[in-house]
Design an enzyme around this catalytic site. Structure first.
Site, short mmCIF file in Angstrom:
data_model
loop_
_atom_site.label_atom_id
_atom_site.label_comp_id
_atom_site.label_asym_id
_atom_site.label_seq_id
_atom_site.Cartn_x
_atom_site.Cartn_y
_atom_site.Cartn_z
CB THR A 196 -5.72 34.95 41.22
OG1 THR A 196 -5.51 34.64 40.06
CG2 THR A 196 -4.77 34.58 42.41
NE ARG A 224 0.61 31.58 33.13
CZ ARG A 224 0.12 32.50 34.08
NH1 ARG A 224 -0.82 31.70 34.73
NH2 ARG A 224 0.31 33.46 34.22
CB ILE A 225 3.85 27.02 36.42
CG1 ILE A 225 3.47 25.68 36.43
CG2 ILE A 225 3.74 27.49 37.77
CD1 ILE A 225 4.50 24.63 36.70
N GLY A 226 2.00 30.01 36.74
CA GLY A 226 1.92 31.33 36.86
C GLY A 226 2.73 31.74 38.33
CG ASP A 227 1.35 35.55 40.25
OD1 ASP A 227 0.80 35.02 39.13
OD2 ASP A 227 1.09 35.93 41.02
CB THR A 246 -4.23 39.14 42.39
OG1 THR A 246 -5.03 39.03 40.82
CG2 THR A 246 -4.62 40.24 42.90
N GLY A 247 -2.72 39.24 39.58
CA GLY A 247 -2.40 40.33 38.39
C GLY A 247 -1.75 39.49 37.36
N GLY A 249 0.57 37.31 36.01
CA GLY A 249 1.50 36.46 36.58
C GLY A 249 3.02 36.35 35.98
N1 LIG Z 1 -5.64 36.87 37.93
C1 LIG Z 1 -4.47 36.50 38.35
O1 LIG Z 1 -4.32 37.05 39.30
C2 LIG Z 1 -3.87 35.52 37.48
C3 LIG Z 1 -2.65 34.87 38.20
N2 LIG Z 1 -1.81 36.08 38.72
C4 LIG Z 1 -1.69 34.31 37.18
O2 LIG Z 1 -1.21 34.86 36.22
O3 LIG Z 1 -1.87 33.02 36.94
#
Ligand SMILES: NC(=O)C[C@H](N)C(=O)O
Length: 325
Positions: A196, A224-227, A246-247, A249
């Site tokens: 991300t 799917r919806i992330g953070d 980032t990380g 989600g």
């Molecule tokens: N690599 C990422 O940061 C993934 C992002 N945070 C998600 O979960 O969609």
């Protein structure tokens, strides 16, 4: 007049065995993006304009997981998401489920400025994009050879990949640990954990802004919806600070990580560095994540509990740093 500051990230959870040349490539891209942001700030662009400009650049380059180069869904398609927030008025815009919008962050900005809403997703968001006349491309444009290979590996490992070589992180399912260099059909393949992107800026007027953009997790379920598009989780800006995360989600969502930084500054009266440390240590609910942040006073900070995070920052007094570990 205050001092400006800027930070960018290209994701947390970097593989310790990531080939040197890929690390250097990522650092060069982050440096180029910082340079773009710095000259925009020197030309007095506002914080919100600068975060959009920088994230567009990261989306257009296929290296990281946003725009072109986005992680793929279980169906091999791309569903992108992004958000943007303007601190002083706490205005925000977000988009999810985009399949043909070349620069998701700019559509998020248009949601903020040209719609009565804060968040549009899937077909409604695409309809809005058409009406706004933003640049649209076929879904194939976003799909890179590297990511097709990564999806295949993810499917073989039966895993949703946050970091494809870090075994069984939090809620991310089965271990996808693999040896380096990776091979497919006996041939070495180019693999790279795509991550991300985000940018946070405070301008000379002390206005903070934040933007985040992503394709989400490799091999994610469609829908799917992330953070990243969730205001308060992946992105937040207030009159005090701007934050992009980032990380994993799901862990970032449970922790409302980005908002926590602003909240502890406000209620515990911590400075930016203290707030970032506190949140990473105490508020991240058993997940792996990282974040970048700026404050209205021109401070810049980053924090992560992963092995590394692609990141860079610069301040008006000439300080500039790009790092991975
Ligand atoms: N690599 C990422 O940061 C993934 C992002 N945070 C998600 O979960 O969609």
């Amino acid at each position: 007049m205050g001092a400006w500051a800027i930070a960018v990230h290209g994701g947390a959870g970097v593989d310790p065995n990531l080939p040197k040349e890929r690390q250097e490539e990522a650092k060069r891209l982050l440096t180029r993006c910082l340079d773009i942001g710095i000259s925009a700030l020197r030309s007095n662009l506002s914080a919100i304009d600068v975060v959009e400009l920088v994230v567009r650049e990261l989306e257009t380059d296929p290296l990281f997981n946003s725009g072109r180069g986005s992680a793929l869904t279980e169906n091999g398609t791309v569903e992108m998401e992004a958000s943007i927030m303007d601190g002083p008025k706490r205005r925000c815009g977000a988009v999810s489920g985009l399949t043909t919008v070349k620069n998701p962050v700019s559509l998020a900005r248009l949601v903020m400025e040209k719609s009565p809403h804060s968040y549009l997703a899937f077909s409604g968001a695409e309809e809005f994009a058409k009406k706004q006349g933003v640049e649209m491309v076929d879904n194939e444009y976003f799909i890179t050879e590297d990511n097709v290979g990564m999806l295949k590996l993810a499917k073989e490992a039966n895993s949703i990949l946050f970091d494809y070589r870090i075994p069984a992180v939090g809620t991310c399912g089965a271990s996808a640990a693999m040896d380096s260099p990776l091979q497919m059909n006996g041939l070495p393949i180019s693999v790279y954990a795509p991550e991300t992107v985000g940018c946070v800026v405070v301008d000379k007027q002390g206005r903070c802004a934040a933007a985040t953009s992503t394709g989400g997790l490799m091999n994610k379920m469609s829908g799917r919806i992330g953070d990243s598009p969730l205001i308060g989780s992946g992105t937040y800006a207030s009159e005090l600070c701007g934050v992009s995360c980032t990380g994993e989600g799901e862990a970032i969502i449970r922790s409302t990580l980005a908002r926590e930084v602003s909240a502890v500054m406000e209620y515990k009266r911590l400075n930016l560095h203290e707030a970032v440390d506190y949140v990473i240590k105490n508020k991240l609910d058993e997940g792996k994540a990282g974040l970048i942040a700026v404050s209205k006073d021109g401070e810049v900070a980053c924090g992560f509990n992963t092995t590394g995070m692609f990141r860079g920052c610069a301040t008006e007094d000439g300080f500039m740093e790009v790092g991975v570990w």
